[in-house]
Design an enzyme around this catalytic site. Sequence first.
Site, PDB file in Angstrom:
ATOM      1  N   TYR A   1     -20.788  45.246  67.756  1.00  0.00           N
ATOM      2  CA  TYR A   1     -20.907  46.689  67.958  1.00  0.00           C
ATOM      3  C   TYR A   1     -22.385  47.048  67.808  1.00  0.00           C
ATOM      4  O   TYR A   1     -22.924  47.047  66.705  1.00  0.00           O
ATOM      5  CB  TYR A   1     -20.102  47.469  66.925  1.00  0.00           C
ATOM      6  CG  TYR A   1     -18.599  47.329  67.008  1.00  0.00           C
ATOM      7  CD1 TYR A   1     -17.970  46.795  68.131  1.00  0.00           C
ATOM      8  CD2 TYR A   1     -17.798  47.738  65.947  1.00  0.00           C
ATOM      9  CE1 TYR A   1     -16.590  46.682  68.198  1.00  0.00           C
ATOM     10  CE2 TYR A   1     -16.416  47.640  66.007  1.00  0.00           C
ATOM     11  CZ  TYR A   1     -15.815  47.101  67.121  1.00  0.00           C
ATOM     12  OH  TYR A   1     -14.448  46.997  67.183  1.00  0.00           O
TER      13      TYR A   1
ATOM     14  N   PHE B   1      -7.485  51.580  68.822  1.00  0.00           N
ATOM     15  CA  PHE B   1      -7.292  52.716  69.733  1.00  0.00           C
ATOM     16  C   PHE B   1      -6.012  53.478  69.368  1.00  0.00           C
ATOM     17  O   PHE B   1      -5.171  53.746  70.228  1.00  0.00           O
ATOM     18  CB  PHE B   1      -7.229  52.259  71.189  1.00  0.00           C
ATOM     19  CG  PHE B   1      -8.540  51.755  71.735  1.00  0.00           C
ATOM     20  CD1 PHE B   1      -9.744  52.017  71.086  1.00  0.00           C
ATOM     21  CD2 PHE B   1      -8.581  51.016  72.902  1.00  0.00           C
ATOM     22  CE1 PHE B   1     -10.958  51.555  71.582  1.00  0.00           C
ATOM     23  CE2 PHE B   1      -9.797  50.544  73.411  1.00  0.00           C
ATOM     24  CZ  PHE B   1     -10.978  50.815  72.752  1.00  0.00           C
ATOM     25  N   PRO B   2      -5.836  53.829  68.089  1.00  0.00           N
ATOM     26  CA  PRO B   2      -4.615  54.533  67.680  1.00  0.00           C
ATOM     27  C   PRO B   2      -4.492  55.922  68.297  1.00  0.00           C
ATOM     28  O   PRO B   2      -3.406  56.498  68.337  1.00  0.00           O
ATOM     29  CB  PRO B   2      -4.745  54.620  66.161  1.00  0.00           C
ATOM     30  CG  PRO B   2      -6.220  54.597  65.913  1.00  0.00           C
ATOM     31  CD  PRO B   2      -6.771  53.661  66.954  1.00  0.00           C
ATOM     32  N   LEU B   3      -5.638  56.446  68.804  1.00  0.00           N
ATOM     33  CA  LEU B   3      -5.627  57.765  69.446  1.00  0.00           C
ATOM     34  C   LEU B   3      -5.901  57.656  70.939  1.00  0.00           C
ATOM     35  O   LEU B   3      -6.222  58.637  71.592  1.00  0.00           O
ATOM     36  CB  LEU B   3      -6.659  58.682  68.779  1.00  0.00           C
ATOM     37  CG  LEU B   3      -6.435  58.929  67.282  1.00  0.00           C
ATOM     38  CD1 LEU B   3      -7.561  59.766  66.700  1.00  0.00           C
ATOM     39  CD2 LEU B   3      -5.096  59.613  67.058  1.00  0.00           C
TER      40      LEU B   3
ATOM     41  N   GLY C   1      -8.240  55.588  72.375  1.00  0.00           N
ATOM     42  CA  GLY C   1      -9.521  54.963  72.665  1.00  0.00           C
ATOM     43  C   GLY C   1     -10.366  55.785  73.623  1.00  0.00           C
ATOM     44  O   GLY C   1     -10.521  56.997  73.474  1.00  0.00           O
ATOM     45  N   PHE C   2     -10.902  55.104  74.656  1.00  0.00           N
ATOM     46  CA  PHE C   2     -11.791  55.784  75.602  1.00  0.00           C
ATOM     47  C   PHE C   2     -11.036  56.749  76.511  1.00  0.00           C
ATOM     48  O   PHE C   2     -11.641  57.562  77.202  1.00  0.00           O
ATOM     49  CB  PHE C   2     -12.532  54.736  76.443  1.00  0.00           C
ATOM     50  CG  PHE C   2     -13.387  53.816  75.620  1.00  0.00           C
ATOM     51  CD1 PHE C   2     -14.490  54.292  74.930  1.00  0.00           C
ATOM     52  CD2 PHE C   2     -13.075  52.470  75.517  1.00  0.00           C
ATOM     53  CE1 PHE C   2     -15.280  53.448  74.169  1.00  0.00           C
ATOM     54  CE2 PHE C   2     -13.854  51.615  74.751  1.00  0.00           C
ATOM     55  CZ  PHE C   2     -14.955  52.104  74.077  1.00  0.00           C
ATOM     56  N   THR C   3      -9.711  56.658  76.517  1.00  0.00           N
ATOM     57  CA  THR C   3      -8.867  57.601  77.251  1.00  0.00           C
ATOM     58  C   THR C   3      -7.924  58.247  76.243  1.00  0.00           C
ATOM     59  O   THR C   3      -6.817  57.758  76.004  1.00  0.00           O
ATOM     60  CB  THR C   3      -8.052  56.891  78.353  1.00  0.00           C
ATOM     61  OG1 THR C   3      -8.946  56.150  79.187  1.00  0.00           O
ATOM     62  CG2 THR C   3      -7.305  57.904  79.211  1.00  0.00           C
TER      63      THR C   3
ATOM     64  N   LEU D   1      -5.222  60.195  74.018  1.00  0.00           N
ATOM     65  CA  LEU D   1      -3.823  60.515  74.277  1.00  0.00           C
ATOM     66  C   LEU D   1      -3.695  61.938  74.824  1.00  0.00           C
ATOM     67  O   LEU D   1      -4.299  62.875  74.297  1.00  0.00           O
ATOM     68  CB  LEU D   1      -3.003  60.398  72.996  1.00  0.00           C
ATOM     69  CG  LEU D   1      -2.851  59.006  72.388  1.00  0.00           C
ATOM     70  CD1 LEU D   1      -2.174  59.122  71.023  1.00  0.00           C
ATOM     71  CD2 LEU D   1      -2.049  58.105  73.301  1.00  0.00           C
TER      72      LEU D   1
END
Length: 295
Positions: A63, A213-215, A217-219, A221
């Site tokens: 990262y 990506f629990p929410l 991620g880059f897209t 929810l």
Amino acid sequence: MVDIKAAGRYTLGAGQVNRMGYGAMQLAGPGVFGPPKDPAMARRVLQTAVEAGVDHIDTADFYGPHVTNQLIREALHPYPDQLHIVTKVSARRDENGGWLPALSPEELTRAVEDNLKNLGLDALDVVNLRSMIDAHGPAEGSLEGPWTTLLELKARGLIRHLGLSNVTATQVREAQKSGEVACVQNQYNLALRHDDALIDELAAQNIPYVPFFPLGGFTPLQSDALDEVAARLEATPMQVALAWLLQRAPNLLLIPGTSSLKHLEENLDAANLLLPHSELAVLDRIGADETRGSE
């Protein structure tokens, strides 16, 4: 100060952590490449998370590269005794920020050494081997070679516990034949439910599952049903999505990431949101509908 203890604790490595943790990926620059716009704010977000009770931070030396680990060290070193820092290896970045596999014994050894140096540690608590067979999602194929390399580094005392990321259930079972798997980290959220069976299988073995990506991620929810549930509960949609994960299974450890103090507080406060059974039924249908739509 937000209290995250309501979500409970669960095993990670040799100890236990609060189930609401923090993911450091968003502390790097755009595309997880280069430094952040405001390094001082990034350090403050880390300090605030730990002050709120977060004792599980997820990171990786690719990262940035190196950026998030250096920020973690600057903000938190010397580390509190209860803090568990989990990192991952198997990738490197090119000069344009591209993600490339790095799975040879030499590359994995260098990755572990870089994590140790940039975090300021003598040994890494948990290192996840991320499968790069398909960088976009789990794909079958043996991970025996890189897993064996990491077991050797563990035997040298550089790593205390090993986990897996972006893997299939078959790959988890293969790794368990030669060493203990401390955790599994795959993409999973309210709308992406392909790992339901694996989560239950791991729970039966007291192994934590850490959804990245629990929410989304880059897209992020997006769901009308999610928005409606959030409005009824006077919460944000993202808080509801995190609370759903906490109630999905006891072995889920959350690592939502953010570079914003406001969003950090909102994320952590999801630990105190109890979803009624009637709303859980509505939310469960989101994942079922998404699964049917992808078939």
